[in-house]
Design an enzyme around this catalytic site. Structure first.
Site, PDB file in Angstrom:
ATOM      1  N   ARG A  59       0.846  -1.203   0.000  1.00 24.32           N
ATOM      2  CA  ARG A  59       0.000   0.000   0.000  1.00 24.32           C
ATOM      3  C   ARG A  59       0.885   1.259   0.000  1.00 24.32           C
ATOM      4  NH1 ARG A  59      -3.801  -1.940   4.892  1.00 24.32           N
ATOM      5  NH2 ARG A  59      -1.861  -3.016   5.394  1.00 24.32           N
TER       6      ARG A  59
ATOM      7  N   ASN B 110       8.882  -9.556   8.278  1.00 24.71           N
ATOM      8  CA  ASN B 110       7.671  -9.404   9.092  1.00 24.71           C
ATOM      9  C   ASN B 110       6.386  -9.581   8.286  1.00 24.71           C
ATOM     10  OD1 ASN B 110       5.918  -8.028  11.301  1.00 24.71           O
ATOM     11  ND2 ASN B 110       5.715  -6.658   9.538  1.00 24.71           N
TER      12      ASN B 110
ATOM     13  N   SER C 190       5.718 -16.643  15.463  1.00 28.03           N
ATOM     14  CA  SER C 190       4.481 -16.518  16.246  1.00 28.03           C
ATOM     15  C   SER C 190       4.481 -17.609  17.304  1.00 28.03           C
ATOM     16  CB  SER C 190       3.281 -16.711  15.315  1.00 28.03           C
ATOM     17  OG  SER C 190       2.081 -16.866  16.061  1.00 28.03           O
TER      18      SER C 190
ATOM     19  N   TYR D 291      -1.986 -21.935   9.111  1.00 30.86           N
ATOM     20  CA  TYR D 291      -1.249 -20.778   9.639  1.00 30.86           C
ATOM     21  C   TYR D 291      -0.149 -21.267  10.586  1.00 30.86           C
ATOM     22  CZ  TYR D 291       0.016 -16.472  12.025  1.00 30.86           C
ATOM     23  OH  TYR D 291       0.735 -15.415  12.545  1.00 30.86           O
TER      24      TYR D 291
ATOM     25  N   LEU E 206      -0.965 -13.047  20.846  1.00 30.00           N
ATOM     26  CA  LEU E 206      -1.952 -12.117  20.270  1.00 30.00           C
ATOM     27  C   LEU E 206      -1.483 -10.652  20.321  1.00 30.00           C
ATOM     28  CD1 LEU E 206      -4.825 -13.960  22.074  1.00 30.00           C
ATOM     29  CD2 LEU E 206      -4.846 -13.562  19.587  1.00 30.00           C
ATOM     30  N   VAL E 207      -1.430 -10.021  19.163  1.00 31.65           N
ATOM     31  CA  VAL E 207      -1.027  -8.614  19.050  1.00 31.65           C
ATOM     32  C   VAL E 207      -2.159  -7.861  18.356  1.00 31.65           C
ATOM     33  CG1 VAL E 207       0.779  -7.016  18.304  1.00 31.65           C
ATOM     34  CG2 VAL E 207       1.341  -9.440  18.612  1.00 31.65           C
TER      35      VAL E 207
ATOM     36  N   GLU F  88      -3.974  -5.100  12.421  1.00 37.44           N
ATOM     37  CA  GLU F  88      -4.968  -5.418  11.385  1.00 37.44           C
ATOM     38  C   GLU F  88      -5.060  -6.923  11.114  1.00 37.44           C
ATOM     39  OE1 GLU F  88      -3.966  -3.083   7.927  1.00 37.44           O
ATOM     40  OE2 GLU F  88      -4.326  -1.214   8.993  1.00 37.44           O
ATOM     41  N   PHE F  89      -4.240  -7.673  11.842  1.00 34.86           N
ATOM     42  CA  PHE F  89      -4.162  -9.131  11.663  1.00 34.86           C
ATOM     43  C   PHE F  89      -5.543  -9.789  11.658  1.00 34.86           C
ATOM     44  CE2 PHE F  89      -3.624 -13.390  13.517  1.00 34.86           C
ATOM     45  CZ  PHE F  89      -2.580 -13.921  12.785  1.00 34.86           C
TER      46      PHE F  89
HETATM   47  P1  NDP Z   1      -0.900  -6.486   9.963  1.00 34.91           P
HETATM   48  O1  NDP Z   1      -2.002  -7.062   9.142  1.00 34.91           O
HETATM   49  O2  NDP Z   1      -1.184  -5.296  10.782  1.00 34.91           O
HETATM   50  O3  NDP Z   1       0.365  -6.210   9.038  1.00 34.91           O
HETATM   51  C1  NDP Z   1       0.759  -7.112   8.048  1.00 34.91           C
HETATM   52  C2  NDP Z   1       1.782  -6.453   7.152  1.00 34.91           C
HETATM   53  O4  NDP Z   1       2.217  -7.401   6.171  1.00 34.91           O
HETATM   54  C3  NDP Z   1       1.227  -5.252   6.422  1.00 34.91           C
HETATM   55  O5  NDP Z   1       2.166  -4.201   6.470  1.00 34.91           O
HETATM   56  C4  NDP Z   1       1.062  -5.755   4.999  1.00 34.91           C
HETATM   57  O6  NDP Z   1       1.328  -4.700   4.090  1.00 34.91           O
HETATM   58  C5  NDP Z   1       2.164  -6.807   4.896  1.00 34.91           C
HETATM   59  N1  NDP Z   1       1.846  -7.808   3.887  1.00 34.91           N
HETATM   60  C6  NDP Z   1       0.833  -8.699   3.921  1.00 34.91           C
HETATM   61  N2  NDP Z   1       0.809  -9.412   2.795  1.00 34.91           N
HETATM   62  C7  NDP Z   1       1.827  -8.968   2.020  1.00 34.91           C
HETATM   63  C8  NDP Z   1       2.300  -9.296   0.734  1.00 34.91           C
HETATM   64  N3  NDP Z   1       1.727 -10.253  -0.002  1.00 34.91           N
HETATM   65  N4  NDP Z   1       3.373  -8.629   0.232  1.00 34.91           N
HETATM   66  C9  NDP Z   1       3.953  -7.670   0.975  1.00 34.91           C
HETATM   67  N5  NDP Z   1       3.548  -7.307   2.194  1.00 34.91           N
HETATM   68  C10 NDP Z   1       2.489  -7.938   2.707  1.00 34.91           C
HETATM   69  O7  NDP Z   1      -0.401  -7.694  10.898  1.00 34.91           O
HETATM   70  P2  NDP Z   1       0.726  -7.817  12.030  1.00 34.91           P
HETATM   71  O8  NDP Z   1       1.503  -6.591  12.179  1.00 34.91           O
HETATM   72  O9  NDP Z   1       0.059  -8.365  13.208  1.00 34.91           O
HETATM   73  O10 NDP Z   1       1.587  -8.981  11.389  1.00 34.91           O
HETATM   74  C11 NDP Z   1       2.969  -8.871  11.125  1.00 34.91           C
HETATM   75  C12 NDP Z   1       3.615 -10.222  11.309  1.00 34.91           C
HETATM   76  O11 NDP Z   1       3.446 -10.630  12.677  1.00 34.91           O
HETATM   77  C13 NDP Z   1       2.995 -11.347  10.480  1.00 34.91           C
HETATM   78  O12 NDP Z   1       4.041 -12.168   9.996  1.00 34.91           O
HETATM   79  C14 NDP Z   1       2.121 -12.107  11.471  1.00 34.91           C
HETATM   80  O13 NDP Z   1       1.959 -13.453  11.123  1.00 34.91           O
HETATM   81  C15 NDP Z   1       2.963 -11.946  12.722  1.00 34.91           C
HETATM   82  N6  NDP Z   1       2.253 -12.151  13.987  1.00 34.91           N
HETATM   83  C16 NDP Z   1       1.123 -11.443  14.280  1.00 34.91           C
HETATM   84  C17 NDP Z   1       0.465 -11.649  15.478  1.00 34.91           C
HETATM   85  C18 NDP Z   1      -0.814 -10.963  15.824  1.00 34.91           C
HETATM   86  O14 NDP Z   1      -1.549 -11.475  16.726  1.00 34.91           O
HETATM   87  N7  NDP Z   1      -1.128  -9.808  15.234  1.00 34.91           N
HETATM   88  C19 NDP Z   1       1.003 -12.582  16.472  1.00 34.91           C
HETATM   89  C20 NDP Z   1       2.195 -13.269  16.064  1.00 34.91           C
HETATM   90  C21 NDP Z   1       2.799 -13.033  14.868  1.00 34.91           C
HETATM   91  P3  NDP Z   1       0.482  -4.393   2.763  1.00 34.91           P
HETATM   92  O15 NDP Z   1      -0.917  -4.881   2.986  1.00 34.91           O
HETATM   93  O16 NDP Z   1       0.587  -2.906   2.596  1.00 34.91           O
HETATM   94  O17 NDP Z   1       1.225  -5.139   1.716  1.00 34.91           O
HETATM   95  C1  8X3 Z   2      -0.806 -14.661  15.661  1.00 33.23           C
HETATM   96  C2  8X3 Z   2      -1.199 -15.220  16.978  1.00 33.23           C
HETATM   97  O1  8X3 Z   2      -2.712 -16.928  18.131  1.00 33.23           O
HETATM   98  O2  8X3 Z   2      -3.648 -15.673  16.271  1.00 33.23           O
HETATM   99  O3  8X3 Z   2       0.266 -15.327  15.116  1.00 33.23           O
HETATM  100  O4  8X3 Z   2      -2.042 -17.415  15.873  1.00 33.23           O
HETATM  101  S1  8X3 Z   2      -2.453 -16.363  16.784  1.00 33.23           S
END
Ligand code: NDP
Ligand code: 8X3
Length: 249
Positions: A35, A85, A138, A151, A183-184, A187-188
């Site tokens: 984006r 990430n 994770s 996942y 859990l964070v 936008e996840f």
């Molecule tokens: P968000 O959805 O907030 O952020 C995800 C990011 O990944 C965005 O910046 C998005 O950018 C980018 N992204 C997704 N798909 C693509 C793609 N195909 N190409 C390039 N960039 C991509 O989620 P989080 O910040 O929570 O997640 C970040 C990482 O942390 C992930 O790997 C997630 O699995 C991991 N995680 C998250 C947890 C949670 O509970 N939130 C817990 C543990 C791990 P854009 O859409 O602009 O491309």
């Molecule tokens: C994100 C945490 O518990 O949703 O990786 O898998 S959980």
């Protein structure tokens, strides 16, 4: 000398918070995501603190990933720190009902995308015999939970790749770390559940980790002295005991 970090998924959540944390400490930034408007606004917010360059590519697209990283100007070409990430969960379904599109998305982004970006960055690190790769795994990479199947598999793969990288890059003095949050609040959940009330409910009734909490752990790992490598961090919010037990009000 100032270090340069490349962060994938810097448009949201953990990646964006890490960009802010690194900027506070004067680390130059290459911010990646799909984006462009988001990339522009993060760049605008941080440009007073540090030098920022943005790259727009989808980590699923091998060719675009290599071309984008290859296009980096001289000032940003030597990546000292790679934060892998970008990633998400897609769906939460028992394996017999899972969507193939969701499975493809998770394996292509979380696993293969991480490999493509790493493949583009590692040669510079091995040549300079210097670097730090941090893979965002994770708790799902350590423990499988109901309906988490693919996942969890993708994050188990991230952990295996991290451990493999640490072994193979050991002769070059490159640090490799895994940061594994529970859990964070980002936008996840919106991505996992494609919006709607199920997505909104994920972080209700307790205080989840905030992206800044994870960013601080990432900065802790990158700011250790040269002889210290933080191999693996597993972090939860206080309300979460493991992947299935969360104390909610
Ligand atoms: P968000 O959805 O907030 O952020 C995800 C990011 O990944 C965005 O910046 C998005 O950018 C980018 N992204 C997704 N798909 C693509 C793609 N195909 N190409 C390039 N960039 C991509 O989620 P989080 O910040 O929570 O997640 C970040 C990482 O942390 C992930 O790997 C997630 O699995 C991991 N995680 C998250 C947890 C949670 O509970 N939130 C817990 C543990 C791990 P854009 O859409 O602009 O491309
Ligand atoms: C994100 C945490 O518990 O949703 O990786 O898998 S959980």
């Amino acid at each position: 000398m100032k270090k340069t970090a490349l962060i994938t998924g810097a448009t949201s959540g953990i990646g964006r918070a890490t960009a802010h944390e690194f900027a506070k400490h004067g680390i130059n930034l290459v911010l990646c995501g799909r984006r462009q408007q988001r990339l522009d606004s993060v760049k605008k917010a941080l440009s007073r603190e540090t030098d920022v360059y943005t790259l727009n590519f989808d980590v699923r697209d091998k060719q675009n990933t290599f071309e984008a990283i290859d296009s980096l100007p001289e000032q940003f070409r030597n990546i000292d720190i790679l934060i892998n990430n970008a990633g998400n969960a897609h769906g939460l379904d028992p394996i017999e009902n899972g969507s193939i599109e969701d499975w493809d998305a998770m394996m292509d982004i979380n696993v293969k995308g991480l490999l493509y970006v790493s493949k583009a960055i590692i040669p510079g690190m091995t040549e300079r015999k210097l670097g730090h790769i941090i893979n965002i795994g994770s708790s799902a990479g350590k423990e499988v939970y109901p309906k988490g199947n693919v996942y969890c598999a993708s994050k188990h793969a991230v952990l295996a790749i991290t451990e493999g990288m640490r072994i193979d890059l050991n002769p070059y003095g490159i640090k490799v770390s895994a940061i594994n949050p529970g859990l964070v609040e980002t936008e996840f959940s919106q991505v996992r559940f494609k919006g709607g009330s199920q997505a909104d409910n994920v972080y209700k009734g307790y205080k989840a980790l905030q992206p800044e909490d994870v960013a601080e752990a990432i900065y802790f790992a990158v700011s250790r002295p040269p002889h210290v490598n933080i191999a693996d961090i597993l972090m939860f919010c206080t309300a979460q005991a493991n992947s299935t037990i969360v104390k909610k009000s």
